[in-house]
Design a protein around this motif. Structure first.
Motif, PDB file in Angstrom:
ATOM      1  N   GLU A  79      26.496 -70.343 -86.176  1.00  0.00           N
ATOM      2  CA  GLU A  79      27.643 -69.427 -86.249  1.00  0.00           C
ATOM      3  C   GLU A  79      28.828 -70.202 -86.804  1.00  0.00           C
ATOM      4  OE1 GLU A  79      27.715 -66.143 -85.333  1.00  0.00           O
ATOM      5  OE2 GLU A  79      25.591 -66.190 -84.783  1.00  0.00           O
ATOM      6  N   VAL A  80      29.100 -70.019 -88.112  1.00  0.00           N
ATOM      7  CA  VAL A  80      30.141 -70.799 -88.778  1.00  0.00           C
ATOM      8  C   VAL A  80      30.849 -69.989 -89.856  1.00  0.00           C
ATOM      9  CG1 VAL A  80      29.013 -73.034 -88.411  1.00  0.00           C
ATOM     10  CG2 VAL A  80      28.492 -71.721 -90.454  1.00  0.00           C
ATOM     11  N   CYS A  81      31.962 -70.539 -90.320  1.00  0.00           N
ATOM     12  CA  CYS A  81      32.608 -70.057 -91.536  1.00  0.00           C
ATOM     13  C   CYS A  81      32.037 -70.932 -92.655  1.00  0.00           C
ATOM     14  CB  CYS A  81      34.115 -70.244 -91.469  1.00  0.00           C
ATOM     15  SG  CYS A  81      34.930 -69.315 -90.170  1.00  0.00           S
ATOM     16  N   PRO A  82      31.200 -70.393 -93.519  1.00  0.00           N
ATOM     17  CA  PRO A  82      30.614 -71.217 -94.580  1.00  0.00           C
ATOM     18  C   PRO A  82      31.695 -71.895 -95.419  1.00  0.00           C
ATOM     19  CG  PRO A  82      29.461 -69.145 -94.421  1.00  0.00           C
ATOM     20  CD  PRO A  82      30.674 -69.029 -93.543  1.00  0.00           C
ATOM     21  N   ASN A  83      31.511 -73.192 -95.658  1.00  0.00           N
ATOM     22  CA  ASN A  83      32.479 -73.968 -96.437  1.00  0.00           C
ATOM     23  C   ASN A  83      31.740 -74.939 -97.345  1.00  0.00           C
ATOM     24  OD1 ASN A  83      31.594 -75.918 -94.658  1.00  0.00           O
ATOM     25  ND2 ASN A  83      33.561 -76.285 -93.709  1.00  0.00           N
ATOM     26  N   LYS A  84      32.502 -75.719 -98.118  1.00  0.00           N
ATOM     27  CA  LYS A  84      31.894 -76.648 -99.072  1.00  0.00           C
ATOM     28  C   LYS A  84      31.069 -77.726 -98.376  1.00  0.00           C
ATOM     29  CE  LYS A  84      35.251 -75.986-102.758  1.00  0.00           C
ATOM     30  NZ  LYS A  84      34.400 -75.240-103.646  1.00  0.00           N
ATOM     31  N   GLU A  85      31.463 -78.136 -97.198  1.00  0.00           N
ATOM     32  CA  GLU A  85      30.704 -79.161 -96.486  1.00  0.00           C
ATOM     33  C   GLU A  85      29.355 -78.627 -96.003  1.00  0.00           C
ATOM     34  OE1 GLU A  85      34.243 -81.839 -94.668  1.00  0.00           O
ATOM     35  OE2 GLU A  85      34.343 -79.658 -94.546  1.00  0.00           O
ATOM     36  N   LEU A  86      29.316 -77.365 -95.621  1.00  0.00           N
ATOM     37  CA  LEU A  86      28.035 -76.759 -95.262  1.00  0.00           C
ATOM     38  C   LEU A  86      27.152 -76.673 -96.501  1.00  0.00           C
ATOM     39  CD1 LEU A  86      26.060 -75.405 -93.323  1.00  0.00           C
ATOM     40  CD2 LEU A  86      27.252 -73.236 -93.747  1.00  0.00           C
ATOM     41  N   GLU A  87      27.730 -76.282 -97.630  1.00  0.00           N
ATOM     42  CA  GLU A  87      26.973 -76.236 -98.884  1.00  0.00           C
ATOM     43  C   GLU A  87      26.393 -77.608 -99.202  1.00  0.00           C
ATOM     44  OE1 GLU A  87      29.169 -74.855-102.258  1.00  0.00           O
ATOM     45  OE2 GLU A  87      29.587 -72.917-101.357  1.00  0.00           O
ATOM     46  N   ALA A  88      27.225 -78.644 -99.105  1.00  0.00           N
ATOM     47  CA  ALA A  88      26.768 -80.007 -99.414  1.00  0.00           C
ATOM     48  C   ALA A  88      25.639 -80.433 -98.483  1.00  0.00           C
ATOM     49  CB  ALA A  88      27.932 -80.984 -99.331  1.00  0.00           C
ATOM     50  N   LEU A  89      25.762 -80.092 -97.222  1.00  0.00           N
ATOM     51  CA  LEU A  89      24.718 -80.436 -96.259  1.00  0.00           C
ATOM     52  C   LEU A  89      23.411 -79.717 -96.605  1.00  0.00           C
ATOM     53  CD1 LEU A  89      23.908 -81.927 -93.680  1.00  0.00           C
ATOM     54  CD2 LEU A  89      24.720 -79.943 -92.392  1.00  0.00           C
ATOM     55  N   ILE A  90      23.510 -78.437 -96.925  1.00  0.00           N
ATOM     56  CA  ILE A  90      22.322 -77.667 -97.303  1.00  0.00           C
ATOM     57  C   ILE A  90      21.694 -78.266 -98.556  1.00  0.00           C
ATOM     58  CG2 ILE A  90      21.546 -75.430 -98.208  1.00  0.00           C
ATOM     59  CD1 ILE A  90      23.583 -74.165 -96.191  1.00  0.00           C
ATOM     60  N   PHE A  91      22.518 -78.595 -99.555  1.00  0.00           N
ATOM     61  CA  PHE A  91      21.985 -79.187-100.779  1.00  0.00           C
ATOM     62  C   PHE A  91      21.353 -80.549-100.509  1.00  0.00           C
ATOM     63  CE2 PHE A  91      25.117 -76.531-103.427  1.00  0.00           C
ATOM     64  CZ  PHE A  91      24.146 -75.598-103.722  1.00  0.00           C
ATOM     65  N   SER A  92      21.836 -81.261 -99.495  1.00  0.00           N
ATOM     66  CA  SER A  92      21.262 -82.580 -99.190  1.00  0.00           C
ATOM     67  C   SER A  92      19.817 -82.475 -98.708  1.00  0.00           C
ATOM     68  CB  SER A  92      22.110 -83.320 -98.153  1.00  0.00           C
ATOM     69  OG  SER A  92      21.899 -82.815 -96.845  1.00  0.00           O
ATOM     70  N   TYR A  93      19.433 -81.324 -98.190  1.00  0.00           N
ATOM     71  CA  TYR A  93      18.054 -81.116 -97.750  1.00  0.00           C
ATOM     72  C   TYR A  93      17.124 -80.758 -98.907  1.00  0.00           C
ATOM     73  CZ  TYR A  93      20.021 -80.889 -93.024  1.00  0.00           C
ATOM     74  OH  TYR A  93      20.663 -81.165 -91.856  1.00  0.00           O
ATOM     75  N   GLY A  94      17.700 -80.483-100.066  1.00  0.00           N
ATOM     76  CA  GLY A  94      16.904 -80.172-101.254  1.00  0.00           C
ATOM     77  C   GLY A  94      15.962 -79.010-101.011  1.00  0.00           C
ATOM     78  N   PRO A  95      14.713 -79.146-101.443  1.00  0.00           N
ATOM     79  CA  PRO A  95      13.763 -78.045-101.319  1.00  0.00           C
ATOM     80  C   PRO A  95      13.236 -77.849 -99.895  1.00  0.00           C
ATOM     81  CG  PRO A  95      12.677 -79.931-102.288  1.00  0.00           C
ATOM     82  CD  PRO A  95      14.137 -80.289-102.152  1.00  0.00           C
ATOM     83  N   GLN A  96      13.738 -78.624 -98.946  1.00  0.00           N
ATOM     84  CA  GLN A  96      13.255 -78.505 -97.567  1.00  0.00           C
ATOM     85  C   GLN A  96      13.970 -77.414 -96.772  1.00  0.00           C
ATOM     86  OE1 GLN A  96      13.802 -82.726 -96.466  1.00  0.00           O
ATOM     87  NE2 GLN A  96      11.595 -82.758 -96.165  1.00  0.00           N
ATOM     88  N   VAL A  97      14.906 -76.714 -97.393  1.00  0.00           N
ATOM     89  CA  VAL A  97      15.641 -75.659 -96.693  1.00  0.00           C
ATOM     90  C   VAL A  97      15.871 -74.473 -97.626  1.00  0.00           C
ATOM     91  CG1 VAL A  97      17.942 -76.527 -97.284  1.00  0.00           C
ATOM     92  CG2 VAL A  97      17.633 -75.165 -95.210  1.00  0.00           C
ATOM     93  N   GLU A  98      15.944 -73.306 -97.005  1.00  0.00           N
ATOM     94  CA  GLU A  98      16.297 -72.077 -97.730  1.00  0.00           C
ATOM     95  C   GLU A  98      17.276 -71.299 -96.866  1.00  0.00           C
ATOM     96  OE1 GLU A  98      14.228 -67.986 -99.466  1.00  0.00           O
ATOM     97  OE2 GLU A  98      12.977 -69.542 -98.596  1.00  0.00           O
ATOM     98  N   VAL A  99      18.360 -70.834 -97.479  1.00  0.00           N
ATOM     99  CA  VAL A  99      19.309 -69.971 -96.784  1.00  0.00           C
ATOM    100  C   VAL A  99      18.743 -68.558 -96.829  1.00  0.00           C
ATOM    101  CG1 VAL A  99      21.646 -69.007 -96.782  1.00  0.00           C
ATOM    102  CG2 VAL A  99      21.291 -71.417 -97.384  1.00  0.00           C
ATOM    103  N   LEU A 100      18.508 -67.983 -95.670  1.00  0.00           N
ATOM    104  CA  LEU A 100      17.980 -66.614 -95.605  1.00  0.00           C
ATOM    105  C   LEU A 100      19.099 -65.581 -95.550  1.00  0.00           C
ATOM    106  CD1 LEU A 100      14.999 -67.145 -93.124  1.00  0.00           C
ATOM    107  CD2 LEU A 100      14.996 -67.266 -95.627  1.00  0.00           C
ATOM    108  N   SER A 101      20.197 -65.936 -94.908  1.00  0.00           N
ATOM    109  CA  SER A 101      21.352 -65.033 -94.846  1.00  0.00           C
ATOM    110  C   SER A 101      22.577 -65.816 -94.397  1.00  0.00           C
ATOM    111  CB  SER A 101      21.067 -63.859 -93.912  1.00  0.00           C
ATOM    112  OG  SER A 101      21.077 -64.258 -92.570  1.00  0.00           O
ATOM    113  N   PRO A 102      23.765 -65.309 -94.680  1.00  0.00           N
ATOM    114  CA  PRO A 102      24.084 -64.011 -95.285  1.00  0.00           C
ATOM    115  C   PRO A 102      23.775 -64.001 -96.785  1.00  0.00           C
ATOM    116  CG  PRO A 102      26.111 -65.229 -94.886  1.00  0.00           C
ATOM    117  CD  PRO A 102      24.989 -66.050 -94.312  1.00  0.00           C
ATOM    118  N   GLU A 103      23.539 -62.841 -97.297  1.00  0.00           N
ATOM    119  CA  GLU A 103      23.122 -62.673 -98.688  1.00  0.00           C
ATOM    120  C   GLU A 103      24.161 -63.225 -99.665  1.00  0.00           C
ATOM    121  OE1 GLU A 103      20.581 -62.095-101.667  1.00  0.00           O
ATOM    122  OE2 GLU A 103      20.095 -61.714 -99.569  1.00  0.00           O
ATOM    123  N   TRP A 104      25.458 -63.007 -99.398  1.00  0.00           N
ATOM    124  CA  TRP A 104      26.493 -63.501-100.330  1.00  0.00           C
ATOM    125  C   TRP A 104      26.454 -65.031-100.418  1.00  0.00           C
ATOM    126  CZ3 TRP A 104      30.251 -66.986 -99.226  1.00  0.00           C
ATOM    127  CH2 TRP A 104      30.572 -67.200 -97.885  1.00  0.00           C
TER     128      TRP A 104
END
Length: 132
Positions: A65-90
């Motif tokens: 439960e967060v306000c999506p920000n650039k640091e969350l994006e960077a963290l997600i990208f750091s996992y590479g193909p090991q993660v997929e964002v399912l939602s929110p759609e935007w």
């Protein structure tokens, strides 16, 4: 008055990953992430955010439960193909567009090599250098 600022500071980082609050009016949302089998145990042992909950151990899905920000994006990208964002759609779409932009940069380089066969040979997965 001093207590007011102390209270605000003590909760200032509760709804974000990292320290950066988004400039836009982004509200706290449920972000659902699906990991692969190799990454999931790591995310369980080192949660992304204090709000993290396991939604499915079989499918390796967690929510935060967060306000999506650039640091969350960077963290997600750091996992590479090991993660997929399912939602929110935007947010999923926003990350998709950034991945697409990045891919275009690398496809351009590869396309240049493929179009001009005299410049580069085919690179296999075992090669890490272009043979020009």
């Amino acid at each position: 008055m001093h207590q007011k600022y102390i209270h605000r500071f003590s909760t200032f980082f509760d709804d974000i990953v990292g320290v950066t609050h988004p400039k836009e009016e982004i509200i706290k949302e449920t972000v659902i992430l699906q990991f692969d089998a190799d990454r999931f145990p790591y995310v369980l042992n080192k949660p992304i955010h204090h709000s993290q909950k396991v939604l499915s151990e079989k499918e390796y899905i967690v929510s935060i439960e967060v306000c999506p920000n650039k640091e969350l994006e960077a963290l997600i990208f750091s996992y590479g193909p090991q993660v997929e964002v399912l939602s929110p759609e935007w947010f999923r779409t926003q990350l998709y567009k950034k991945i697409e932009e990045n891919l275009k940069k690398y496809l351009t380089v590869q396309k240049g090599c493929i179009d001009d066969k005299e410049l580069c040979s085919v690179v296999t997965e075992s090669d890490h250098n272009y043979e020009c």
